[in-house]
Design a protein around this motif. Structure first.
Motif, PDB file in Angstrom:
ATOM      1  N   PHE A 281     -64.926 -51.222  66.418  1.00  0.00           N
ATOM      2  CA  PHE A 281     -64.406 -50.317  67.435  1.00  0.00           C
ATOM      3  C   PHE A 281     -63.108 -50.883  68.018  1.00  0.00           C
ATOM      4  O   PHE A 281     -62.994 -52.077  68.287  1.00  0.00           O
ATOM      5  CB  PHE A 281     -65.422 -50.125  68.556  1.00  0.00           C
ATOM      6  CG  PHE A 281     -64.996 -49.131  69.594  1.00  0.00           C
ATOM      7  CD1 PHE A 281     -65.176 -47.780  69.392  1.00  0.00           C
ATOM      8  CD2 PHE A 281     -64.392 -49.555  70.769  1.00  0.00           C
ATOM      9  CE1 PHE A 281     -64.773 -46.856  70.348  1.00  0.00           C
ATOM     10  CE2 PHE A 281     -63.989 -48.643  71.728  1.00  0.00           C
ATOM     11  CZ  PHE A 281     -64.182 -47.292  71.513  1.00  0.00           C
ATOM     12  N   LYS A 282     -62.114 -50.009  68.243  1.00  0.00           N
ATOM     13  CA  LYS A 282     -60.819 -50.384  68.815  1.00  0.00           C
ATOM     14  C   LYS A 282     -60.075 -49.106  69.162  1.00  0.00           C
ATOM     15  O   LYS A 282     -60.494 -47.999  68.776  1.00  0.00           O
ATOM     16  CB  LYS A 282     -60.014 -51.233  67.829  1.00  0.00           C
ATOM     17  CG  LYS A 282     -59.864 -50.598  66.449  1.00  0.00           C
ATOM     18  CD  LYS A 282     -59.327 -51.613  65.449  1.00  0.00           C
ATOM     19  CE  LYS A 282     -59.343 -51.035  64.034  1.00  0.00           C
ATOM     20  NZ  LYS A 282     -58.949 -52.032  63.025  1.00  0.00           N
ATOM     21  N   PRO A 283     -58.973 -49.179  69.910  1.00  0.00           N
ATOM     22  CA  PRO A 283     -58.264 -47.963  70.324  1.00  0.00           C
ATOM     23  C   PRO A 283     -57.788 -47.107  69.160  1.00  0.00           C
ATOM     24  O   PRO A 283     -57.683 -45.878  69.293  1.00  0.00           O
ATOM     25  CB  PRO A 283     -57.069 -48.505  71.124  1.00  0.00           C
ATOM     26  CG  PRO A 283     -57.515 -49.830  71.617  1.00  0.00           C
ATOM     27  CD  PRO A 283     -58.386 -50.387  70.538  1.00  0.00           C
ATOM     28  N   ASP A 284     -57.515 -47.741  68.016  1.00  0.00           N
ATOM     29  CA  ASP A 284     -57.067 -46.984  66.846  1.00  0.00           C
ATOM     30  C   ASP A 284     -58.118 -45.994  66.364  1.00  0.00           C
ATOM     31  O   ASP A 284     -57.795 -44.976  65.750  1.00  0.00           O
ATOM     32  CB  ASP A 284     -56.760 -47.932  65.682  1.00  0.00           C
ATOM     33  CG  ASP A 284     -56.015 -49.173  66.088  1.00  0.00           C
ATOM     34  OD1 ASP A 284     -56.519 -49.895  66.982  1.00  0.00           O
ATOM     35  OD2 ASP A 284     -54.959 -49.450  65.506  1.00  0.00           O
ATOM     36  N   ASN A 285     -59.381 -46.303  66.609  1.00  0.00           N
ATOM     37  CA  ASN A 285     -60.476 -45.555  65.997  1.00  0.00           C
ATOM     38  C   ASN A 285     -61.073 -44.484  66.898  1.00  0.00           C
ATOM     39  O   ASN A 285     -62.169 -43.989  66.639  1.00  0.00           O
ATOM     40  CB  ASN A 285     -61.582 -46.527  65.568  1.00  0.00           C
ATOM     41  CG  ASN A 285     -61.164 -47.371  64.385  1.00  0.00           C
ATOM     42  OD1 ASN A 285     -60.122 -47.139  63.776  1.00  0.00           O
ATOM     43  ND2 ASN A 285     -61.973 -48.356  64.055  1.00  0.00           N
ATOM     44  N   VAL A 286     -60.369 -44.139  67.960  1.00  0.00           N
ATOM     45  CA  VAL A 286     -60.806 -43.056  68.842  1.00  0.00           C
ATOM     46  C   VAL A 286     -59.625 -42.110  69.025  1.00  0.00           C
ATOM     47  O   VAL A 286     -58.533 -42.534  69.399  1.00  0.00           O
ATOM     48  CB  VAL A 286     -61.270 -43.577  70.212  1.00  0.00           C
ATOM     49  CG1 VAL A 286     -61.763 -42.414  71.074  1.00  0.00           C
ATOM     50  CG2 VAL A 286     -62.361 -44.611  70.046  1.00  0.00           C
ATOM     51  N   ILE A 287     -59.842 -40.834  68.763  1.00  0.00           N
ATOM     52  CA  ILE A 287     -58.778 -39.831  68.892  1.00  0.00           C
ATOM     53  C   ILE A 287     -59.175 -38.806  69.938  1.00  0.00           C
ATOM     54  O   ILE A 287     -60.315 -38.322  69.960  1.00  0.00           O
ATOM     55  CB  ILE A 287     -58.513 -39.140  67.539  1.00  0.00           C
ATOM     56  CG1 ILE A 287     -57.744 -40.088  66.609  1.00  0.00           C
ATOM     57  CG2 ILE A 287     -57.725 -37.852  67.731  1.00  0.00           C
ATOM     58  CD1 ILE A 287     -57.391 -39.481  65.274  1.00  0.00           C
ATOM     59  N   GLN A 288     -58.217 -38.489  70.813  1.00  0.00           N
ATOM     60  CA  GLN A 288     -58.401 -37.383  71.736  1.00  0.00           C
ATOM     61  C   GLN A 288     -57.624 -36.195  71.210  1.00  0.00           C
ATOM     62  O   GLN A 288     -56.426 -36.273  70.962  1.00  0.00           O
ATOM     63  CB  GLN A 288     -57.907 -37.725  73.141  1.00  0.00           C
ATOM     64  CG  GLN A 288     -58.152 -36.576  74.136  1.00  0.00           C
ATOM     65  CD  GLN A 288     -57.575 -36.832  75.515  1.00  0.00           C
ATOM     66  OE1 GLN A 288     -57.074 -37.915  75.791  1.00  0.00           O
ATOM     67  NE2 GLN A 288     -57.643 -35.823  76.378  1.00  0.00           N
ATOM     68  N   SER A 289     -58.323 -35.092  71.044  1.00  0.00           N
ATOM     69  CA  SER A 289     -57.700 -33.839  70.622  1.00  0.00           C
ATOM     70  C   SER A 289     -58.058 -32.792  71.657  1.00  0.00           C
ATOM     71  O   SER A 289     -59.239 -32.469  71.841  1.00  0.00           O
ATOM     72  CB  SER A 289     -58.202 -33.424  69.241  1.00  0.00           C
ATOM     73  OG  SER A 289     -57.614 -32.214  68.831  1.00  0.00           O
ATOM     74  N   GLU A 290     -57.033 -32.313  72.350  1.00  0.00           N
ATOM     75  CA  GLU A 290     -57.234 -31.412  73.479  1.00  0.00           C
ATOM     76  C   GLU A 290     -58.139 -32.111  74.499  1.00  0.00           C
ATOM     77  O   GLU A 290     -57.761 -33.141  75.027  1.00  0.00           O
ATOM     78  CB  GLU A 290     -57.767 -30.059  73.003  1.00  0.00           C
ATOM     79  CG  GLU A 290     -56.748 -29.341  72.094  1.00  0.00           C
ATOM     80  CD  GLU A 290     -57.228 -28.001  71.599  1.00  0.00           C
ATOM     81  OE1 GLU A 290     -58.442 -27.765  71.520  1.00  0.00           O
ATOM     82  OE2 GLU A 290     -56.355 -27.167  71.289  1.00  0.00           O
ATOM     83  N   GLU A 291     -59.344 -31.609  74.757  1.00  0.00           N
ATOM     84  CA  GLU A 291     -60.207 -32.245  75.754  1.00  0.00           C
ATOM     85  C   GLU A 291     -61.418 -32.924  75.117  1.00  0.00           C
ATOM     86  O   GLU A 291     -62.389 -33.237  75.815  1.00  0.00           O
ATOM     87  CB  GLU A 291     -60.667 -31.208  76.774  1.00  0.00           C
ATOM     88  CG  GLU A 291     -59.515 -30.611  77.568  1.00  0.00           C
ATOM     89  CD  GLU A 291     -59.970 -29.615  78.601  1.00  0.00           C
ATOM     90  OE1 GLU A 291     -61.192 -29.334  78.642  1.00  0.00           O
ATOM     91  OE2 GLU A 291     -59.134 -29.119  79.357  1.00  0.00           O
ATOM     92  N   GLN A 292     -61.337 -33.167  73.834  1.00  0.00           N
ATOM     93  CA  GLN A 292     -62.472 -33.765  73.132  1.00  0.00           C
ATOM     94  C   GLN A 292     -62.091 -35.127  72.571  1.00  0.00           C
ATOM     95  O   GLN A 292     -60.959 -35.360  72.165  1.00  0.00           O
ATOM     96  CB  GLN A 292     -62.945 -32.855  72.004  1.00  0.00           C
ATOM     97  CG  GLN A 292     -64.249 -33.332  71.370  1.00  0.00           C
ATOM     98  CD  GLN A 292     -64.766 -32.351  70.338  1.00  0.00           C
ATOM     99  OE1 GLN A 292     -63.982 -31.633  69.726  1.00  0.00           O
ATOM    100  NE2 GLN A 292     -66.073 -32.314  70.128  1.00  0.00           N
TER     101      GLN A 292
END
Length: 738
Positions: A281-292
Motif C-alpha cells: 500500500f502507498k499513495p500511488d495505489n489509491v485513485i480518487q475519481s470524482e467522489e469515489q
C-alpha cells in the motif's frame, strides 16, 4: 536532472518526481514532465516495488465496516473523471533508472558512453532475461475481444494497456501484463493474483473483469493478462503533489488525508477477512475519481498463510520486519500509517526516517495534533504485536482522531459514541457549593467512564443483569456466581477499587496482566486504583498507556486531565480538558475541569467561556451558569474584582431559574464580593451600575446581604443554622440610629 526544491531534501528531480521525497517540482520549475496518465488507471506506477523473501505471516483480522468518505465528517473535493482517450502514452518506455533485474535486483538496460541502454537482453550478474518493451501495440486484438489503444504506464509487474471491450458496449478496460515472461516469480505472482482476484468484490477495490492470454511477439509464448476496470482520476500521490493556495507544493489537509485512510482501510479489512494481504500500500495505489476512492494494483496480494511466495514492498512505506518475518495484517496497517504521514507533512521517509517518524517538536502538524501523532506511532511501532490488530480497530481510533482534528480547526464539536467506553458515570467537579475546588481523586475514579463489556465474553449476559449495585454487593454476586472470565475479573477489580480493597484489586489486575500484558483494560483499571489511592504519578502512567493505545478515545484524555489537575499540573490538565470538551460536549466534566484550571491560571474570561459553552440541553446547564457567576466573584481579591464582573454576575444570576435557597446563597456570594469592592474603592464616587438591585455603596450592599441572610434563615430546617444566619444578618446590617 535538477535538485529538489523541497526544504531539507537532498534528492534530485528525475522523471518528474524527486528521488527522495517523491514530490513533483512546482509548476514552471525545472525537472522532467511526468508521464501522462501515470496514475489515472488501475495500477501502481511511480514508486518501484521490490520483492522480499518470506518466512511466516501473522494474525488475521476481522472484517471491517465500510463508511462514507471521511465518516461523513469532512468534505473532500471531488476529482474530475479523466477521459481515457487522453491517457495513452505517445512514447512508451521505461526510463533507464527504473530498469532492474527481476531476479537479483541488479541495474540492467543502462546506457554507456552516450549510448542508450537496451530495453531487452540478459542480466550480466545472473543471466536472467529482461524485457522492458511493450508486448502489445495499438490495434492488437486480445482474445478476440479487447482492442488495444496503447500503453498507459509501466507498473511494478509490467506494462499497462488501455483497450476497448467490443463485447460489452465498447467499454474502456485496462490490460495488465507481466514485467518479464522469463521471470518465474513474476509469473507465479500473476497466476496467484488471478486466483485471489476472482474472490474480490468491494466498492473501494478495482473490479476484475476477465483473465486472458495473448502471444508474445518475441517468443510466441502465451502471456497472461488481467482485464480490469478503468479508473479515471488522480492518485493520492498526484494529489499530494498539487499546488496549494500560495502556489507552492503543500501537504494535504490533515482531515482530507484521514478521510482517504478511513475510506481505504475497510477495503484492506475486507481483504484481510478473505485471508489476503495487500502488502504494497502507498499513495500511488489509491485513485480518487470524482467522489469515489479505489484501491488499485493488486499485484502484490498474497494469502495470509503463504510462507513461500515472493512478496513486494516499497522502501519508506514497508514495515521493517518484512525481510525476516514476511507480511501480516500489522504490516499492511503500517503502510497505511506511513502513507498518512507522507500525505500530511514533509519528511525524509526513505532516508533518515525510513523506519521512524519525526519528533513532534520538529513537525508542526504533529505538535498541533498529538492524538494523530500517537496514532501514527502505534500503527508504525517496531513491534508488530503493539500495532493495531485489525483495520476496523484502526478505523475506530482514526475516526476519533478525525473528530478531534476537525473540532480543533473550526471550534465546532464533533461528538460520537465510543465503541470501547461508556459515557461518564457522573459529572465530577460540578458541585457549586465548594466551587472552584478541585475534585478529590476518589471522586474522579468513581465518575470516569468504564469499558464496554465484550459481548462475546461468556459472562456478558450475567454482567448485564446481575453486576449492578453497591460495590460490596457486586463483589458478593460475582464471587457467588463461580464464573471465571476476563470480563468477570475486570468487573471484580473495579468493584474492589470502589470498595476500598486496593490489595484485592491489585491481585485481580496482576492475574489479568499475566494472561494478557497488552490488554489496555488492565491499564485502565490500574489507573482507577492509583487515583483512588491518591497516587497521581502511577495514575498518569497507567492512563498514558491507554492513551497511547487508543488515541482516538476521549476517556483516556479526560482521565489524564483529571489526574494532572489533582497533581497540580494545571497547564497539562487544561490541554487535555480542552481537547475533550472542544470535541464532544457530552463530557461535561471536561467543561467544569477546564474552567477550574483556567481560574487557577488566572484566566477568568477563559473559565467563564468554558462554563457558558455548556449547552442548554445539558442537565448541568444551570450548574454551569451558577459556576460562571461564582467564577466572577468567589476567591477573588478586591483588586481583581471589577464593576463589570459584579454587574455580569448579578445579571446572570437574575436570569437563572433557581430554587429559593440556592438563589439566596449565590446572592450572598455576589454581594459579599460587591462589599469587598466597595470597601476597596470607598474614596471614589459610586458607579451607576447596580448589582442585584443594590447600588454599589456600603449601606446598600449591606442591606442586600442582610435580606439574603434572613431569607436563608427562614428557609432553613435547622434551628442551629437559622441562628447562625440571623447572627450573620445582624453582623452585616448597616449601622442605623434606631
Amino acid at each position: 536532472m535538477t535538485d529538489c526544491g523541497q526544504p531539507g531534501c537532498g534528492g534530485r528531480i528525475e522523471d518528474g518526481f524527486c528521488t527522495v521525497c517523491g514530490i513533483a517540482p512546482p509548476a514552471g520549475g525545472s525537472g522532467a514532465t511526468p508521464a501522462r496518465a501515470a496514475s489515472s488507471l488501475s495500477v501502481s506506477v511511480s514508486s518501484r516495488s521490490t520483492r522480499t523473501g518470506s518466512t511466516r505471516s501473522s494474525r488475521s483480522s476481522r472484517s471491517s465496516r465500510r463508511g462514507r468518505l471521511g465518516a461523513g465528517l469532512v468534505e473532500v473535493p471531488p476529482v474530475p473523471y479523466r477521459d481515457p482517450a487522453t491517457a495513452v502514452m505517445a512514447n512508451p518506455e521505461v526510463v533507464e533508472r527504473k530498469r532492474y533485474c527481476s531476479s537479483c535486483n541488479e541495474p540492467v538496460g543502462r546506457g554507456k558512453d552516450g549510448q542508450p541502454g537496451r530495453t531487452e537482453g540478459f542480466c550480466r550478474k545472473c543471466g536472467t532475461g529482461f524485457s522492458f518493451s511493450p508486448k502489445l501495440v495499438a490495434g492488437d486484438l486480445v482474445a478476440g475481444q479487447y482492442e488495444v489503444l496503447g500503453c498507459l504506464a509501466h507498473g511494478g509487474l509490467g506494462w499497462i494497456y488501455l483497450a476497448r471491450d467490443h463485447n460489452v458496449n465498447d467499454r474502456w478496460v485496462v490490460l495488465k501484463g507481466l514485467l518479464d515472461t522469463g521471470d518465474d516469480d513474476a509469473m507465479a505472482a500473476a497466476i496467484a493474483e488471478r486466483q485471489f482476484l476472482a474472490q474480490v468484490e468491494h466498492p473501494n477495490i478495482v473490479r476484475i473483469y476477465n483473465f486472458v492470454q495473448h502471444p508474445d511477439p518475441r517468443t510466441g509464448g502465451q502471456v497472461d493478462y488481467i482485464v480490469m476496470e478503468y479508473v479515471g482520476g488522480q492518485s493520492l500521490k498526484e494529489l499530494r503533489a498539487a499546488e496549494g493556495p500560495d502556489g507552492k507544493l503543500a501537504p494535504l489537509p490533515l482531515g482530507q488525508a484521514i478521510a482517504y485512510a478511513l475510506e481505504v482501510l475497510p477495503a484492506l479489512g475486507y481483504l484481510h477477512s478473505l485471508d489476503l494481504l495487500y502488502c504494497d500500500f502507498k499513495p500511488d495505489n489509491v485513485i480518487q475519481s470524482e467522489e469515489q476512492l479505489k484501491l488499485i494494483d493488486l499485484g502484490a496480494v498474497r494469502r495470509i498463510d503463504d510462507e513461500d511466495s515472493a512478496s513486494y514492498k516499497t522502501d519508506g512505506y514497508c514495515a521493517p520486519e518484512l525481510e525476516d518475518d514476511g507480511p501480516s495484517v500489522g504490516s499492511d496497517l503500517y503502510t497505511v500509517a506511513r502513507t498518512l504521514a507522507v500525505l500530511t507533512f514533509n519528511f525524509d521517509y526513505t532516508g533518515v526516517h525510513r523506519a521512524s517518524l519525526p519528533d513532534a517538536a520538529d513537525e508542526p502538524v504533529l505538535a498541533r495534533n498529538p492524538s494523530f501523532h500517537q496514532l501514527l506511532r502505534r500503527a508504525t511501532d517496531r513491534d508488530p504485536n503493539r500495532r493495531f490488530g485489525s483495520a476496523q480497530e484502526m478505523v475506530e481510533q482514526l475516526t476519533g482522531v478525525l473528530r478531534e482534528v476537525l473540532a480543533a480547526e473550526d471550534g465546532q464539536p464533533r461528538p460520537g459514541l465510543s465503541p470501547l467506553f461508556s459515557q461518564e458515570r457522573r459529572v465530577f467537579g460540578a458541585d457549586t457549593g465548594d466551587w472552584p475546588a478541585a475534585p478529590r481523586p476518589g471522586e474522579v475514579a468513581a465518575a470516569l467512564p468504564v469499558h464496554q463489556v465484550d459481548t462475546d465474553d461468556p459472562a456478558a449476559g450475567f454482567l448485564a443483569t446481575s453486576a449492578a449495585g453497591r460495590p460490596a454487593e457486586v463483589i458478593a454476586a460475582l464471587t457467588a456466581s463461580g464464573l471465571s472470565t476476563v470480563e468477570v475479573s475486570l468487573r471484580l477489580a473495579r468493584a474492589q477499587i470502589e470498595n476500598g480493597d486496593q490489595e484485592g484489586a491489585a491481585a485481580s489486575l496482576r492475574a489479568l496482566s499475566a494472561e494478557d500484558p497488552d490488554d489496555w483494560r488492565v491499564s485502565w483499571y490500574l489507573g482507577f486504583d492509583a487515583l483512588a489511592c491518591g497516587d497521581a504519578g502511577r495514575a498518569r502512567a497507567a492512563f498514558g498507556t491507554v492513551y497511547q493505545l487508543l488515541p482516538g478515545e476521549a476517556a483516556p484524555k479526560l482521565a489524564l486531565a483529571a489526574t494532572e489537575e489533582c497533581a497540580g499540573n494545571l497547564a497539562d490538565a487544561a490541554r487535555h480538558y480542552e481537547v475533550v470538551w472542544r470535541t464532544d460536549h457530552a463530557h461535561v466534566s471536561a467543561a467544569f475541569g477546564l474552567a477550574r484550571v483556567r481560574l487557577g491560571r488566572r484566566d477568568l474570561a477563559g473559565a467563564v467561556a468554558a462554563l457558558e459553552s455548556v449547552p442548554a440541553s445539558s442537565s448541568h446547564y444551570v450548574a454551569a451558569r451558577v459556576a460562571a457567576v461564582l467564577a466572577r466573584v468567589r476567591d477573588r481579591t478586591a483588586g481583581e474584582l471589577t464593576v463589570a464582573d459584579l454587574s455580569s454576575a448579578g445579571q446572570q444570576l437574575a436570569e437563572l431559574d433557581l430554587d429559593a435557597a440556592q438563589r439566596e446563597w449565590v446572592t450572598v456570594d455576589v454581594l459579599t464580593a460587591a462589599q469587598s469592592w466597595v470597601q476597596a474603592n470607598q474614596s471614589a464616587p459610586p458607579p451607576q451600575e447596580r448589582v442585584l438591585g443594590c447600588a454599589l455603596t456600603d449601606r446598600a450592599v449591606r442591606r442586600g446581604l442582610e435580606r439574603a441572610c434572613r431569607a436563608l434563615a427562614r428557609l432553613s430546617d435547622s434551628r442551629a443554622e437559622r441562628i447562625r444566619l440571623i447572627d450573620l444578618a445582624n453582623s452585616v446590617r448597616p449601622v442605623t440610629l434606631v
